[in-house]
Design a protein around this motif. Structure first.
Motif, mmCIF file in Angstrom:
data_model
loop_
_atom_site.group_PDB
_atom_site.id
_atom_site.type_symbol
_atom_site.label_atom_id
_atom_site.label_comp_id
_atom_site.label_asym_id
_atom_site.label_seq_id
_atom_site.Cartn_x
_atom_site.Cartn_y
_atom_site.Cartn_z
ATOM 1 N N SER A 69 0.831 -1.207 0.000
ATOM 2 C CA SER A 69 0.000 0.000 0.000
ATOM 3 C C SER A 69 0.865 1.256 0.000
ATOM 4 O O SER A 69 0.629 2.191 -0.780
ATOM 5 N N ASP A 70 1.898 1.266 0.851
ATOM 6 C CA ASP A 70 2.792 2.429 0.904
ATOM 7 C C ASP A 70 3.583 2.577 -0.397
ATOM 8 O O ASP A 70 3.831 3.691 -0.864
ATOM 9 N N GLY A 71 3.983 1.438 -0.978
ATOM 10 C CA GLY A 71 4.751 1.475 -2.210
ATOM 11 C C GLY A 71 3.951 2.043 -3.370
ATOM 12 O O GLY A 71 4.459 2.854 -4.157
ATOM 13 N N ILE A 72 2.714 1.612 -3.498
ATOM 14 C CA ILE A 72 1.858 2.125 -4.570
ATOM 15 C C ILE A 72 1.614 3.625 -4.374
ATOM 16 O O ILE A 72 1.643 4.409 -5.334
ATOM 17 N N GLN A 73 1.401 3.997 -3.126
ATOM 18 C CA GLN A 73 1.220 5.424 -2.833
ATOM 19 C C GLN A 73 2.473 6.211 -3.230
ATOM 20 O O GLN A 73 2.366 7.293 -3.824
ATOM 21 N N TYR A 74 3.652 5.664 -2.918
ATOM 22 C CA TYR A 74 4.911 6.322 -3.282
ATOM 23 C C TYR A 74 5.011 6.506 -4.790
ATOM 24 O O TYR A 74 5.390 7.591 -5.263
ATOM 25 N N MET A 75 4.693 5.483 -5.573
ATOM 26 C CA MET A 75 4.831 5.573 -7.025
ATOM 27 C C MET A 75 3.955 6.666 -7.612
ATOM 28 O O MET A 75 4.369 7.386 -8.524
#
Length: 507
Positions: A69-75
């Motif tokens: 979830s955090d990774g997708i938000q970062y991208m």
């Protein structure tokens, strides 16, 4: 006969690398695919709980999952920042504004024609390689200035422009650590070496100088100039063959009005240098650090300095030759230059995402630390250890473009290790610099790799990653071999590699 067969085999290997590489998608698409691969790899390695200890900080490094979830938000949140923050983008575009005025006013063309008609043809390649090596004084500016200039120069001589581009690129990138003067890289790497050495022997660390590799690097300038010239003339250009592209660079003799314009441009250039010197030379200069000249703001302001150095003479030349009549002409010439950079801007978008994802996931650091641990475990000693270290550092360089970032990871591991085996921190730093420089030109992760492809595509639209890697591979291999032989000879003679810097550590 045997030599011809070996030469034929070498050419066939390079041709195979080019064919395979060029069957890959367009570089824009390829960097997008690389970014997607990083996303997938981050998920795989994070689920495997892959982690290493950062030798610089002692912290545990884990692979960051971009599919969380955090990774997708970062991208999503970082996409624009990854693009505008792509290291070479601002440097290239700002520098090209000044170069664009000098080019489109006709100044660069006139200078090149003057050079071509006055300098012996046999010295052109050597001058280009030498200029590329020395350009590290201006940090990364050589990539933007000399690489395309090399192509123009060779085309004007009736030679293959990609050979000129390759010679300049080899000098700028593969010879990055060599110079007749100290550059900003010396204190940058020096501080990391000193910090790492202090963990074993603080007293010895206090004696390490930024000039630790200076003698070796001075000699390297001349050796690499000769080697780069021979590789260009004997391997690279013959393999490229006759240039049959549509872009021609005409070289005519200088007209009277052009001579007048060049004299005016020279005067403007000298005046500009004088004004710049007032900002740097006096101790009160706003671009000078009175305590440490190499840490002066001037060295962090080279991009605007280069912009001004090209813009002012280009503008004066254009006014004298009437290529520039008013401010509209200046604006139009700048906009035309930016329009020609369209392919690079698109490349910067996908390449920026890839580089940012790779750094954010810690994959590069994990590879670097794992490589260091492997080299520590194989049990090499003596010269074998030095050579193995060079190969490992060169391999890691294919994945991490920043020289300081790699050394920040590797220095805390290898400097103490080498000291315990009796080798000086100065020698370890030198071996690292050899590995770092020679593999820059074959790494798609090197920040300026994309722009070199864009420059090359001006002369051949079919140029891809395969073309560039196969063209630059002879430089990478031969520079590595020659530099390693130089190092071994230096070690056998026991000559210092810099002021007060030897090979042995006797703690």
């Amino acid at each position: 006969m045997e030599q011809q067969e070996k030469k034929g085999l070498t050419m066939r290997i390079l041709d195979w690398i080019e064919r395979v590489g060029n069957k890959l998608p367009h570089p824009v698409t390829l960097f997008a695919i690389f970014a997607l691969m990083v996303v997938v790899a981050s998920w795989i390695f994070s689920t495997m709980n892959v982690e290493v200890e950062d030798p610089a900080t002692g912290e545990t490094l884990q692979v960051v999952n971009l599919l969380s979830s955090d990774g997708i938000q970062y991208m999503f949140e970082s996409m624009v920042e990854n693009f505008v923050g792509f290291a070479p983008l601002g440097t290239v575009l700002v520098t090209m504004l000044g170069i664009g005025i000098a080019e489109r006013s006709g100044l660069i063309s006139a200078m090149l024609r003057g050079l071509v008609t006055s300098v012996p043809r046999s010295l052109m390649t050597a001058a280009l390689v030498f200029g590329g090596i020395m350009s590290s004084m201006a940090a990364d500016a050589g990539y933007v200035v000399l690489t395309p200039l090399g192509a123009v120069l060779f085309a004007g001589l009736g030679r293959h422009p990609l050979a000129g581009l390759a010679a300049a690129f080899a000098g700028v990138s593969a010879g990055f650590s060599a110079n007749l003067l100290l550059t900003s890289l010396d204190p940058l790497l020096g501080d990391l070496t000193i910090q790492a050495a202090a963990t074993i022997d603080p007293a010895y660390a206090d004696t390490i100088l930024y000039t630790m590799n200076y003698y070796f690097m001075i000699v390297s300038v001349f050796v690499l100039t000769i080697v780069g010239t021979l590789v260009t003339d004997k391997i690279v250009e013959p393999r490229l063959g006759e240039y049959k592209g549509g872009v021609k660079e005409e070289v005519d003799y200088i007209s009277p009005i052009e001579k007048k314009g060049m004299i005016g441009a020279l005067i403007a250039f000298l005046v500009t240098i004088g004004l710049m010197a007032l900002l740097v030379v006096p101790t009160w200069g706003p671009l000078r650090d009175p305590d440490d000249f190499l840490a002066s703001p001037f060295f962090h302001s080279l991009v605007p300095v280069i912009l001004i150095m090209f813009f002012v003479p280009g503008y004066v030349y254009g006014k004298i030759t009437e290529e520039i009549k008013n401010d509209k002409d200046v604006a139009n010439q700048m906009s035309e230059t930016m329009a020609s950079m369209g392919i690079y801007i698109v490349l910067a978008f996908t390449a920026g995402q890839f580089v940012a994802y790779f750094n954010h996931t810690n994959l590069g650091k994990v590879i670097a630390v794992s490589g260091a641990e492997f080299l520590d475990s194989v049990g090499f000693t003596g010269i074998g250890l030095i050579i193995a270290f060079i190969f490992v550092a060169g391999f890691i360089n294919l994945f991490i473009g920043s020289s300081s970032a790699k050394w920040a990871i590797m220095a805390p591991v290898f400097v103490p290790l080498m000291m315990q085996l009796g080798y000086s921190p100065e020698l370890t730093t030198l071996a690292y610099r050899i590995a770092d420089s020679t593999t820059n030109i074959i790494s798609p992760l090197m920040p300026y790799f994309a722009i070199v492809i864009a420059f090359a595509q001006k002369y051949d639209k079919k140029v891809g990653i395969g073309t560039l890697i196969s063209t630059m591979l002879p430089y990478s291999v031969i520079f590595s071999i020659v530099w390693i032989i130089m190092l071994l000879i230096w070690m056998l003679t026991g000559a210092p590699i810099g002021p007060g810097a030897g090979f042995e550590y006797n703690g």
